[in-house]
Every structure is written in C-alpha cells, then in structure tokens.
Design a protein around this motif. Structure first.
Motif, short mmCIF file in Angstrom:
data_model
loop_
_atom_site.label_atom_id
_atom_site.label_comp_id
_atom_site.label_asym_id
_atom_site.label_seq_id
_atom_site.Cartn_x
_atom_site.Cartn_y
_atom_site.Cartn_z
N SER A 1 0.82 -1.21 0.00
CA SER A 1 0.00 0.00 0.00
C SER A 1 0.86 1.26 0.00
O SER A 1 2.09 1.20 0.06
N TRP A 2 0.16 2.40 -0.03
CA TRP A 2 0.79 3.70 0.13
C TRP A 2 0.62 4.24 1.54
O TRP A 2 0.68 5.44 1.77
N CYS A 3 0.39 3.37 2.49
CA CYS A 3 0.26 3.80 3.88
C CYS A 3 1.59 4.42 4.34
O CYS A 3 2.65 4.03 3.86
N GLY A 4 1.49 5.35 5.29
CA GLY A 4 2.68 5.99 5.83
C GLY A 4 2.77 7.46 5.50
O GLY A 4 3.86 8.03 5.55
N SER A 5 1.63 8.09 5.17
CA SER A 5 1.65 9.51 4.86
C SER A 5 2.03 10.31 6.11
O SER A 5 1.49 10.09 7.19
N GLU A 6 2.94 11.27 5.95
CA GLU A 6 3.39 12.06 7.09
C GLU A 6 2.57 13.32 7.28
O GLU A 6 2.91 14.17 8.10
N GLY B 1 3.47 13.27 -12.92
CA GLY B 1 3.51 12.81 -11.54
C GLY B 1 2.32 11.96 -11.15
O GLY B 1 2.22 11.52 -10.00
N GLU C 1 -3.09 8.46 -7.59
CA GLU C 1 -2.70 9.75 -7.04
C GLU C 1 -2.45 10.70 -8.19
O GLU C 1 -1.82 10.32 -9.19
N GLN D 1 -1.99 15.17 -9.36
CA GLN D 1 -1.99 16.61 -9.10
C GLN D 1 -3.14 17.20 -9.90
O GLN D 1 -3.20 17.02 -11.11
N ARG E 1 -5.66 11.67 -3.72
CA ARG E 1 -5.40 10.23 -3.73
C ARG E 1 -6.72 9.51 -3.45
O ARG E 1 -7.44 9.87 -2.52
N ARG F 1 -0.65 22.19 -0.25
CA ARG F 1 0.48 22.80 0.45
C ARG F 1 0.40 24.32 0.33
O ARG F 1 0.26 24.85 -0.77
N ARG G 1 -0.46 20.27 8.88
CA ARG G 1 0.92 20.06 9.31
C ARG G 1 1.72 21.29 8.98
O ARG G 1 1.64 21.83 7.87
N ASP H 1 5.77 22.79 9.13
CA ASP H 1 7.19 22.50 9.34
C ASP H 1 7.92 23.76 9.78
O ASP H 1 7.83 24.80 9.12
N GLU I 1 12.83 15.93 13.97
CA GLU I 1 13.65 15.00 13.21
C GLU I 1 15.12 15.41 13.33
O GLU I 1 15.47 16.55 13.08
N ASP J 1 7.02 22.15 -5.03
CA ASP J 1 6.42 23.46 -5.30
C ASP J 1 7.34 24.62 -4.93
O ASP J 1 6.94 25.77 -5.01
N SER K 1 9.75 16.40 -14.52
CA SER K 1 8.67 16.84 -13.64
C SER K 1 9.11 16.73 -12.17
O SER K 1 9.46 15.65 -11.72
N VAL L 1 7.19 16.96 -9.63
CA VAL L 1 6.17 16.18 -8.92
C VAL L 1 6.48 14.69 -9.05
O VAL L 1 6.35 13.94 -8.09
N ALA L 2 6.88 14.28 -10.25
CA ALA L 2 7.23 12.86 -10.45
C ALA L 2 8.44 12.49 -9.60
O ALA L 2 8.47 11.43 -8.99
N ALA M 1 7.44 12.10 -6.06
CA ALA M 1 6.67 10.87 -5.86
C ALA M 1 7.58 9.67 -5.68
O ALA M 1 7.21 8.67 -5.07
N ASN N 1 7.21 5.58 -0.29
CA ASN N 1 6.34 4.44 -0.57
C ASN N 1 6.60 3.80 -1.93
O ASN N 1 5.66 3.49 -2.66
N LYS O 1 13.54 19.71 3.40
CA LYS O 1 12.46 20.68 3.52
C LYS O 1 12.93 22.11 3.31
O LYS O 1 12.14 22.98 2.94
#
Lengths: 362, 155
Positions: free
Chosen positions: A115-120, A203, A241, A243, A251, A281, A319, A321, A361, B87, B101, B103-104, B107, B111, B122
């Motif tokens: 999966s794509w689990c683990g989004s921060e 993307g 997913e 843009q 997603r 964002r 979130r 930063d 972190e 961005d 890209s 964005v790519a 990605a 994961n 960051k």
C-alpha cells in the motif's frame, strides 16, 4: 528454532554494521524522530486512534522512529525501527539490497510494500487499513525476500516487485491475521506482487498490490480439546494519485481483505475500505482532508448468519514544518459505527477526537 | 507615445521574467567517496580527483538520470540526489533546466517499490546539511556563496 537462528543472525548483522562504521570508509546515514501525540477521544468509538490499541491507551503518548542506511559498494544495508507507548516496538526493516541497473533483490525483514500507507501529513491516516492496528498488516512487514525490476514505457516508469515471506522468522506478527491472537502460531506464510506506474511528465501514479496469507494458530483457549484456527485470505490494494492543478493533490484508494477462517465455527469475511485523501500545500504548511468508509461482511455457517459492519469516517489535518526539523500536526476526526446487533448490546454509534503532534527530526 | 507604450511594457516585464526564471547552482559533494583513500591535499569530487580546477566526474546526464530515478553508480556507490519540495521556486527552476517533472521526482521519494536515490529536504539549509553528511550526492540552490571543503559547484 527459527527465532533463535534469527536472533543470532540479527546480532551478527549488528556487529557487521558496527565494524563497517568504525573500521571502513563505508558511507552511512541515519535519522531519528522523537515526538509526542496528544488526543482527546470522545468517546472511544470504533477505529478512532484510541480504539483497541496493542498496548494500553494513553491520551498523551510518546513515539520514536529511527532509520539508518549504509552502502557497501552497490549493496545498501537498511534498518528502521519504531516505538510508541500505545503500539509497542517494531523493527520495520532490516535488510540488504543488491541493486543493479534493471532491478535487484532484497533479503531480511522487509515492508510488504502493498500500500501507500505511511503519509506524514496525518497523525492517524484516513484509510482504516493504514490506521487501525488490527487491519494495518499490509503496511507492516516480515522476514522474507523480494525481487524487483523497473522499466520505462513511454512516459511511464513501471516498477514490479514479487515477495515471499516467513513472518515466524522475526516473530513480530503474533496476531491471527487481522484478529486477536488465540495462541501460538505454528505456520505463517505470505507471498505477493506489487506494481507501481508513475507518469514522469505529470507525476500521476497508480499502485496495485496483492498479498496472500496462510496462517495457523493453536487455539489455547479450548478447555477440553485443543484445535487449530486456519486462516487463508488475500489482501488487495488499488490506488491512484494525481496533481489536480495549483496546490491540490488527490489520492483515491481501495483496500480489501477477503478469506476464510476454519475452526469449530468456520466463517468467511470480506472487509473493504474506500478512501479519498486531498492535500494542499500552503507555504511551510499542508492542509489535508480525508474521508473513507470501511465495510466488513462476515458470513457464518450457523448463527448469526451474516453480520455487516459499516464505519464511515472523516478527518481534517494541518501540518506545519518549522526550522531545525521540528514539525507539528493538528487533526480532527470523526467516525460512525452502525454495527448490527449480535447479542443485544450495541456498540457506541459515533465518536470524535482532536489530536496534536509535536516532533523533531534529527 | 501610443506606439511606444507596448515597447515600454515589454521592456518593463523583461526583468521580471528574468527574475522568475532564476538559475540554480548544482552542488556536488567533495568528501571522500567510499573506498577512496585520502592522499595529501587531493580530494575526490564525487568520484573524480580534483587538483585546482580539474574537471568534475558528475556529468549533467548523471544529474538528469539521478533525478529521473535511474541508478547512477559513482565511485562504486550509488549517487544520492537531494531536492526541495516540488512546489518550491528553486525546485521549479532546477527541474525546468533538467526537463523533468518535480512532482514525479518527489513521488519517487516515498512508498516506492524500488528504493531510489532521490531524497527530500524541507529547506535549503537542510539540503546542504544532508549533502555534506551523505556523499556522494548532488543538490541545488539558488544562493551559493562559494565552495567549502565539503560541497562545491558541479560545473
């Protein structure tokens, strides 16, 4: 026996890593995240963060995540572990990755990468298969081997991976599949395939994952005649997913586990989760909005026949930063539970929770 | 005056366009690559020996390959490619230059089925710090004061 062998191998691996660090020119990178979460669940309804946690729940609890990576030539050694007061400790990965130009092989304790689990962006993710300890097996892992390969087809970068796992070797998964353990596991095998396609121009991304499980546990609760619970099920994951323009990313994911358990009262189960997760964002912050529904249909050979569980949920998070690796997340979520009555006692119908996380972190 | 007005508008917008299309400096690590012995004052720059103004071993094609998620073996070790969020203005300028890209690329940092050598930082300060700590590596910035012993311009 296998656990003892694994312990010895892990100790040897640790000594090798220390030698490489101290006595050679091996490159090495590490990161450490320390944080604290504070939630106000009201009340503890199904699939809120406070619901049925592996360890005792505390509204405020600490967590630590660590990972390290070393390169010995073209072989990459990786280690990752995490601990929290409510989830306990876990080694997420401990593996060696032999990588070539077209693909490679990994051996060790490996994330299943279904999966794509683990989004921060979230403290607790919208997808129940990522969030709830009883269902997030597909986002965890076990001892095994994986082979992977990549190819560029037009604008698409396509990765394919196959894996075979023996979770009894590292022994971290002591549940009976998604269920509470009933005794010692005597057999546990998994194998699966995952495919990921990424459009290099836009993307946009797709993921498909499948993981098959066979597991047998001795039922130690039987007072007279011991018997085994035999579990066979397949887990599927499909996600997209993209843009959408400006700051907005979206997603959509579908996760399912379907199978049967053979015991004195055998039954079949089919649990599905459909989730939407949008993010935007803005400067140093990210707004996230998520909604999902988990549906489980269990069919018994005898009474009560068919049981249906539906738990929709919605959440929003922000979130931010800060400098120096410090970040904070604020999240609100709400779940509903229309579990059909089984013995006249109805579960709590709805609950909500507000949570905040502070972490650094290193 | 009416005929001059369009010309004046073009002349006024040209500097603004130039400012938006900011150039970035590509950064390469200068620390010892793995398995390379330090000899006197000679340092390996991402896999090549450097003496004075000697040429770099990281080519622009290596950078394009690394940020496209393709493995780049340098000095016997995989090259890491650090990027800021997709961005950010620096990232947009950098990837416009590469024709990829952002964005790519972003990605590919989470994961994934294949652990690619692209990493997210960051802030520009964090990017520079991670470059120094994880050689051989490449990154970029729109504000680089000059070479230090750990990082220098690639070209």
């Amino acid at each position: 026996m296998l656990r003892h062998v694994f312990s010895v191998l892990a100790a040897v691996a640790a000594m090798v890593v220390v030698y490489l660090l101290l006595c050679t020119n091996t490159t090495f990178a590490q990161s450490l995240t320390i944080g604290v979460d504070a939630w106000t669940p009201h009340p503890t309804a199904r699939y809120l963060p406070s619901y049925s946690t592996p360890q005792d729940w505390h509204n405020s609890h600490a967590f630590v995540k660590a990972d390290a990576r070393g390169a010995v030539g073209s072989v990459v050694l990786s280690a990752a572990a995490q601990w929290s007061q409510v989830d306990g400790a876990r080694i997420s990965r401990l593996d060696a990755d032999w990588r070539g130009q077209a693909g490679g092989v990994r051996v060790g304790i490996l994330p299943y990468r279904v999966s794509w689990c683990g989004s921060e962006r979230w403290i607790a993710e919208p997808d129940v298969f990522c969030r709830f300890a009883g269902l997030r097996e597909i986002s965890e892992g076990g001892a095994g081997v994986q082979a992977y390969s990549s190819a560029t087809l037009g604008d698409w970068l396509v990765d394919a991976m196959g894996g075979a796992y023996r979770p009894m070797v590292d022994g971290q998964d002591d549940k009976l599949g998604p269920y509470v353990p009933v005794g010692p596991t005597v057999d546990h095998k998994k194998h699966g395939i995952s495919i990921n396609a990424l459009n290099l121009a836009s993307g946009t991304q797709w993921r498909f994952g499948w993981l098959h499980t066979n597991q047998v546990q001795d039922d130690a609760s039987a007072s007279k005649t011991a018997y085994q619970r035999q579990l066979a099920y397949d887990t599927y994951y499909l996600a997209h997913e993209a843009q959408l323009g400006g700051c907005l990313a979206l997603r959509a994911s579908f996760a399912q586990y379907v199978g049967n358990q053979q015991n004195k009262s055998p039954y079949r189960f089919d649990g599905q989760s459909l989730t939407l997760d949008a993010a935007c964002r803005v400067g140093a912050g990210v707004w996230s909005v998520g909604a999902g529904q988990y549906t489980n249909v269990t069919r018994y050979q005898g009474l009560p026949g068919v049981q249906t569980l539906r738990v929709p949920s919605a959440q929003i998070a922000y979130r931010h930063d800060f400098a120096g690796g410090i970040y904070a997340i604020a999240q609100y979520m709400r779940t509903y539970d229309d579990y059909t009555l089984r013995s006249g006692v109805q579960t709590i119908r709805a609950g909500e929770a507000f949570g905040i996380r502070f972490a650094k972190e290193f | 005056m009416k005929r001059l007005l369009p010309l004046l508008l073009v002349l006024l917008t040209l500097p603004m366009g130039a400012m938006q299309a900011q150039a970035v400096t590509w950064l390469c690590t200068t620390a010892k690559a793995p398995r390379v012995a330090e000899t006197g004052n000679h340092w390996q720059l991402a896999g090549a020996e450097r003496e004075g103004n000697a040429s770099r071993s990281v080519a622009r094609s290596d950078i394009i390959q690394a940020y496209s998620g393709q493995p780049v073996l340098l000095g016997g070790t995989w090259l890491l490619a650090y990027m800021l969020p997709a961005d950010s203005a620096d990232t947009k300028a950098a990837f416009l230059e590469l024709g990829i890209s952002p964005v790519a690329a972003q990605a590919m940092t989470r994961n994934t089925l294949v652990d690619r050598g692209i990493r997210i930082a960051k802030t520009p300060e964090e990017l520079l710090d991670k470059l120094v700590k994880n050689p051989p590596a490449v990154g970029y910035t729109s504000f680089f004061l000059g070479a230090n012993k750990d990082v220098a311009a690639c070209f």
